[in-house]
Write a protein that holds these residues in place. Structure first.
Motif, mmCIF file in Angstrom:
data_model
loop_
_atom_site.group_PDB
_atom_site.id
_atom_site.type_symbol
_atom_site.label_atom_id
_atom_site.label_comp_id
_atom_site.label_asym_id
_atom_site.label_seq_id
_atom_site.Cartn_x
_atom_site.Cartn_y
_atom_site.Cartn_z
ATOM 1 N N GLU A 38 0.843 -1.195 0.000
ATOM 2 C CA GLU A 38 0.000 0.000 0.000
ATOM 3 C C GLU A 38 0.882 1.250 0.000
ATOM 4 O O GLU A 38 1.969 1.231 0.591
ATOM 5 C CB GLU A 38 -0.912 0.000 1.236
ATOM 6 N N PRO A 39 0.418 2.317 -0.638
ATOM 7 C CA PRO A 39 -0.761 2.326 -1.503
ATOM 8 C C PRO A 39 -0.489 1.496 -2.750
ATOM 9 O O PRO A 39 0.637 1.371 -3.192
ATOM 10 C CB PRO A 39 -0.936 3.804 -1.844
ATOM 11 N N GLY A 40 -1.542 0.926 -3.285
ATOM 12 C CA GLY A 40 -1.414 0.111 -4.481
ATOM 13 C C GLY A 40 -1.914 -1.294 -4.245
ATOM 14 O O GLY A 40 -2.834 -1.522 -3.469
ATOM 15 N N GLY A 41 -1.312 -2.240 -4.934
ATOM 16 C CA GLY A 41 -1.668 -3.643 -4.768
ATOM 17 C C GLY A 41 -2.650 -4.160 -5.798
ATOM 18 O O GLY A 41 -2.850 -5.367 -5.917
ATOM 19 N N CYS A 42 -3.287 -3.273 -6.530
ATOM 20 C CA CYS A 42 -4.204 -3.648 -7.608
ATOM 21 C C CYS A 42 -4.262 -2.466 -8.571
ATOM 22 O O CYS A 42 -3.853 -1.358 -8.217
ATOM 23 C CB CYS A 42 -5.596 -4.001 -7.058
ATOM 24 N N PRO A 43 -4.736 -2.657 -9.803
ATOM 25 C CA PRO A 43 -4.612 -1.594 -10.811
ATOM 26 C C PRO A 43 -5.206 -0.241 -10.411
ATOM 27 O O PRO A 43 -4.564 0.799 -10.620
ATOM 28 C CB PRO A 43 -5.345 -2.192 -12.022
ATOM 29 N N ALA A 45 -5.834 0.969 -7.341
ATOM 30 C CA ALA A 45 -5.068 1.542 -6.239
ATOM 31 C C ALA A 45 -3.676 1.966 -6.687
ATOM 32 O O ALA A 45 -3.111 2.931 -6.163
ATOM 33 C CB ALA A 45 -4.979 0.544 -5.086
ATOM 34 N N ASP A 46 -3.110 1.256 -7.674
ATOM 35 C CA ASP A 46 -1.798 1.646 -8.183
ATOM 36 C C ASP A 46 -1.843 3.022 -8.851
ATOM 37 O O ASP A 46 -0.871 3.786 -8.801
ATOM 38 C CB ASP A 46 -1.290 0.609 -9.189
ATOM 39 N N GLN A 47 -2.972 3.338 -9.492
ATOM 40 C CA GLN A 47 -3.104 4.669 -10.085
ATOM 41 C C GLN A 47 -3.123 5.748 -9.002
ATOM 42 O O GLN A 47 -2.558 6.830 -9.181
ATOM 43 C CB GLN A 47 -4.381 4.740 -10.920
ATOM 44 N N MET A 48 -3.753 5.441 -7.877
ATOM 45 C CA MET A 48 -3.754 6.384 -6.759
ATOM 46 C C MET A 48 -2.357 6.496 -6.157
ATOM 47 O O MET A 48 -1.939 7.581 -5.729
ATOM 48 C CB MET A 48 -4.776 5.951 -5.713
ATOM 49 N N ARG A 49 -1.621 5.383 -6.126
ATOM 50 C CA ARG A 49 -0.249 5.405 -5.622
ATOM 51 C C ARG A 49 0.602 6.380 -6.438
ATOM 52 O O ARG A 49 1.401 7.152 -5.874
ATOM 53 C CB ARG A 49 0.358 4.001 -5.700
ATOM 54 N N ALA A 50 0.433 6.330 -7.751
ATOM 55 C CA ALA A 50 1.221 7.207 -8.611
ATOM 56 C C ALA A 50 0.985 8.678 -8.266
ATOM 57 O O ALA A 50 1.921 9.486 -8.273
ATOM 58 C CB ALA A 50 0.877 6.940 -10.077
ATOM 59 N N ILE A 51 -0.241 9.016 -7.952
ATOM 60 C CA ILE A 51 -0.562 10.393 -7.552
ATOM 61 C C ILE A 51 0.058 10.712 -6.197
ATOM 62 O O ILE A 51 0.702 11.744 -6.003
ATOM 63 C CB ILE A 51 -2.089 10.591 -7.492
ATOM 64 N N LEU A 52 -0.101 9.803 -5.240
ATOM 65 C CA LEU A 52 0.316 10.053 -3.866
ATOM 66 C C LEU A 52 1.822 10.183 -3.698
ATOM 67 O O LEU A 52 2.294 10.957 -2.855
ATOM 68 C CB LEU A 52 -0.214 8.940 -2.956
ATOM 69 N N LEU A 68 -7.341 9.902 -0.291
ATOM 70 C CA LEU A 68 -6.824 9.062 -1.371
ATOM 71 C C LEU A 68 -6.292 7.740 -0.830
ATOM 72 O O LEU A 68 -6.508 6.682 -1.417
ATOM 73 C CB LEU A 68 -5.718 9.801 -2.127
ATOM 74 N N TYR A 69 -5.582 7.802 0.301
ATOM 75 C CA TYR A 69 -5.103 6.564 0.914
ATOM 76 C C TYR A 69 -6.269 5.662 1.308
ATOM 77 O O TYR A 69 -6.227 4.441 1.106
ATOM 78 C CB TYR A 69 -4.255 6.871 2.153
ATOM 79 N N ALA A 70 -7.311 6.251 1.858
ATOM 80 C CA ALA A 70 -8.476 5.456 2.261
ATOM 81 C C ALA A 70 -9.147 4.823 1.048
ATOM 82 O O ALA A 70 -9.556 3.653 1.082
ATOM 83 C CB ALA A 70 -9.461 6.330 3.028
#
Length: 214
Positions: A38-43, A45-52, A68-70
């Motif tokens: 985390e963040p990420g682990g699936c497609p 959530a990975d897009q949110m990881r890129a932002i974060l 966003l993390y939530a």
């Protein structure tokens, strides 16, 4: 149900490496293991990881960051973690809800009660059976993390590494406070040494906990 283990710690503590080594040991013993992060682990959530984690997004407000993390966690839990646990597998996750308490709660100094409510909502009540906190001095971890970032050819996930030392000190203090508050779940391992030394300490710390908790 399976067994859920999370790895936590400040930037550069070595938790990602130790998670990988534990996965290899468990699989060598014949266990089915899902390693995720985390963040990420699936497609999604990975897009949110890129932002974060993109340092170019320094304008993200603390509240937007928290939400966003939530959101990423809610997707990750339902898409990856819960199905694996229902299959009876061992799930190893690089960061989970404790990271939000440490980083957004203690680091950003957001309301801990609000964070607790968001964590509960995002996870649907899913909690780790065991949490490995790899602890090391902030300056040691940041030096390692920045060296790793400089050596990478991929995306520079460095938004948090560029925060002040005091921010990271608050994060570390938050993690240690969590470990004191939940001693039945946490094992704290000194991560200031090299990879091999830390692996010895992690193996020793987990031996009794894994046998007794499963």
């Amino acid at each position: 149900m399976g067994f859920f283990i999370t790895f936590e710690g400040v930037e550069g503590c070595g938790k990602t490496t130790q998670l990988r080594l534990l996965k290899e040991r468990l699989e060598a013993d014949g266990e089915k293991v899902v390693a995720t992060r985390e963040p990420g682990g699936c497609p999604i959530a990975d897009q949110m990881r890129a932002i974060l984690l993109d340092a170019g997004n320094s304008a993200i407000t603390p509240l937007a960051e928290l939400l966003l993390y939530a959101a990423a966690r809610a997707q990750h839990v339902q898409e990856v973690i819960v199905p694996a646990l229902e299959r009876g597998e061992t799930v190893l996750c690089d960061r989970f809800t404790d990271a939000t308490v440490a980083y957004q709660g203690h680091g950003r100094e957001l309301d801990l009660d609000v964070i607790g409510q968001l964590n509960a909502l995002a996870t649907g009540g899913v909690q780790p059976d065991l949490t490995v906190l790899i602890d090391c001095p902030v300056q040691v971890g940041l030096s390692r993390a920045l060296s790793r970032i400089e050596a990478t050819s991929g995306a520079r996930e460095e938004r948090f590494e560029l925060e002040s030392v005091r921010f990271h000190e608050r994060v570390r203090e938050g993690y240690l406070a969590l470990a004191r508050a939940y001693p039945e779940r946490f094992v704290v391992v000194d991560g200031s040494g090299d990879v091999a030394r830390t692996e010895v300490l992690v193996t020793a710390a987990l031996s009794g906990r894994l046998q007794g908790g499963r």
